[in-house]
Design a protein around this motif. Structure first.
Motif, PDB file in Angstrom:
ATOM      1  N   LYS A   1       0.820  -1.207   0.000  1.00 29.55           N
ATOM      2  CA  LYS A   1       0.000   0.000   0.000  1.00 29.55           C
ATOM      3  C   LYS A   1       0.855   1.259   0.000  1.00 29.55           C
ATOM      4  O   LYS A   1       0.443   2.298  -0.520  1.00 29.55           O
ATOM      5  N   LEU A   2       2.023   1.151   0.599  1.00 33.36           N
ATOM      6  CA  LEU A   2       2.891   2.314   0.734  1.00 33.36           C
ATOM      7  C   LEU A   2       4.340   1.858   0.633  1.00 33.36           C
ATOM      8  O   LEU A   2       4.760   0.940   1.345  1.00 33.36           O
TER       9      LEU A   2
ATOM     10  N   SER B   1       2.201   5.833  -2.861  1.00 29.77           N
ATOM     11  CA  SER B   1       1.050   4.956  -2.751  1.00 29.77           C
ATOM     12  C   SER B   1       0.491   4.842  -4.160  1.00 29.77           C
ATOM     13  O   SER B   1       1.058   5.390  -5.110  1.00 29.77           O
TER      14      SER B   1
END
Length: 328
Positions: free
Chosen positions: A232-233, A247
């Protein structure tokens, strides 16, 4: 913020929980080959406990657990980490194994040589039976590194188990590859680290790790490759040049802080990760998270020792020359 931090109110007893081996480190008070060194400063060394201590100094509720020998070195480690405000209530004592040791060797203003005495240490035998999964599953973030699975097959199995069970309860998985080729072969490291990376929500790769894992040396390519894996990141560390954070919806480069003559770079990456996680927990923007991470990482290099240079929040605000945004 493009990633949601689990809330859960009072049911989330810790903001961050982390685990892994911490050793007693002997840091020489003079430079040169160790055969000519006679006096050392005793402190502790461990990537995961570094992150825990840095987060605690920044004002967060943090838990760290491991396995320590039933010896004075193990008692010393537990005492130091507890004294930094980190919860150590889940630490296990192993009466049959010893606590690991590490020695540094210094030569002027270059990175020190490091010698480990950790084979068959207590922390290389963290079993699933040693875990309090309820404690881990009540954290907002679980932070792990690639060092733990490199220590033994038992630790690798335990690391996978913790990740799986934590994700089942919605705990965010933060992962620093932290590849140590002294501990395992490159191919085994690559296979295991990539597998763990795919199961993580947040990952902190460096350029060297991108080269080993992906065959890439461009930070944007490295970052987007990890995003494609499902992270996600992705927070790609660029050393003194800063970091690149992405992201699926946002990408930003954040310039670093220049330290002309660093005293010790060991621990800077751990401080960086702690700074970034602190920003996430404070609901800062990606840019602000990166700025905080860069600052904590830079300050870690100002002091000799792995964790001694981690700042409090007031100290890092003074270093950054700002007073407002990190009070959220």
């Amino acid at each position: 913020m493009m990633i949601e931090i689990p809330n859960g109110g009072c049911t989330r007893s810790m903001e961050v929980v982390t685990f892994g081996e911490t050793m007693v480190m002997f840091n020489p008070d003079s430079t040169g080959p160790l055969r000519y060194v006679h006096n050392y400063n005793k402190t502790i060394a461990g990537a995961e406990s570094n992150v825990a201590i840095a987060l605690a100094r920044l004002g967060h509720q943090v838990g760290w657990f491991s396995k320590l020998g039933d010896d004075e070195f193990g008692r010393y480690i537990k005492s130091v980490i507890m004294g930094e405000g980190v919860d150590v209530s889940r630490v296990v004592v192993d009466e049959s194994r010893q606590t690991g040791l590490v020695f540094k060797e210094r030569f002027a203003h270059v990175n020190p040589n490091v010698y480990y005495y950790r084979k068959h240490s207590a922390a290389s035998n963290i079993n699933i039976e040693d875990l309090d999964m309820a404690y881990i599953q009540l954290a907002k973030i679980l932070h792990i590194t690639g060092i733990t699975p490199a220590l033994s097959d038992v630790n690798k199995k335990t690391a996978y188990h913790i990740m799986e069970k934590a994700k089942e309860k919605g705990v965010l998985i933060s992962f620093d590859p932290n590849i140590r080729l002294k501990l395992w072969r490159a191919e085994e490291a690559r296979t295991t680290i990539l597998d763990m990376a795919k199961q993580s929500d947040i990952i902190f790769p460096g350029i060297d790790e991108g080269e080993l894992l992906l065959g890439m040396d461009d930070y944007q390519e490295i970052t987007h490759s990890f995003l494609e894996m499902g992270n996600k990141l992705v927070v790609t560390k660029l050393g003194k040049k800063g970091c690149y954070v992405a992201s699926k919806d946002e990408q930003v480069y954040i310039e670093g802080y220049v330290v002309e003559k660093p005293e010790d770079t060991v621990g800077a990456g751990d401080g960086f990760a702690a700074g970034f996680l602190s920003g996430l927990l404070r609901n800062l923007s990606l840019r602000e998270c990166g700025q905080l991470a860069n600052a904590v990482g830079a300050m870690a290099t100002l002091v000799r020792g792995d964790m001694e240079g981690f700042p409090t929040m007031s100290q890092v605000k003074n270093f950054m020359g700002i007073e407002k945004y990190i009070d959220r």
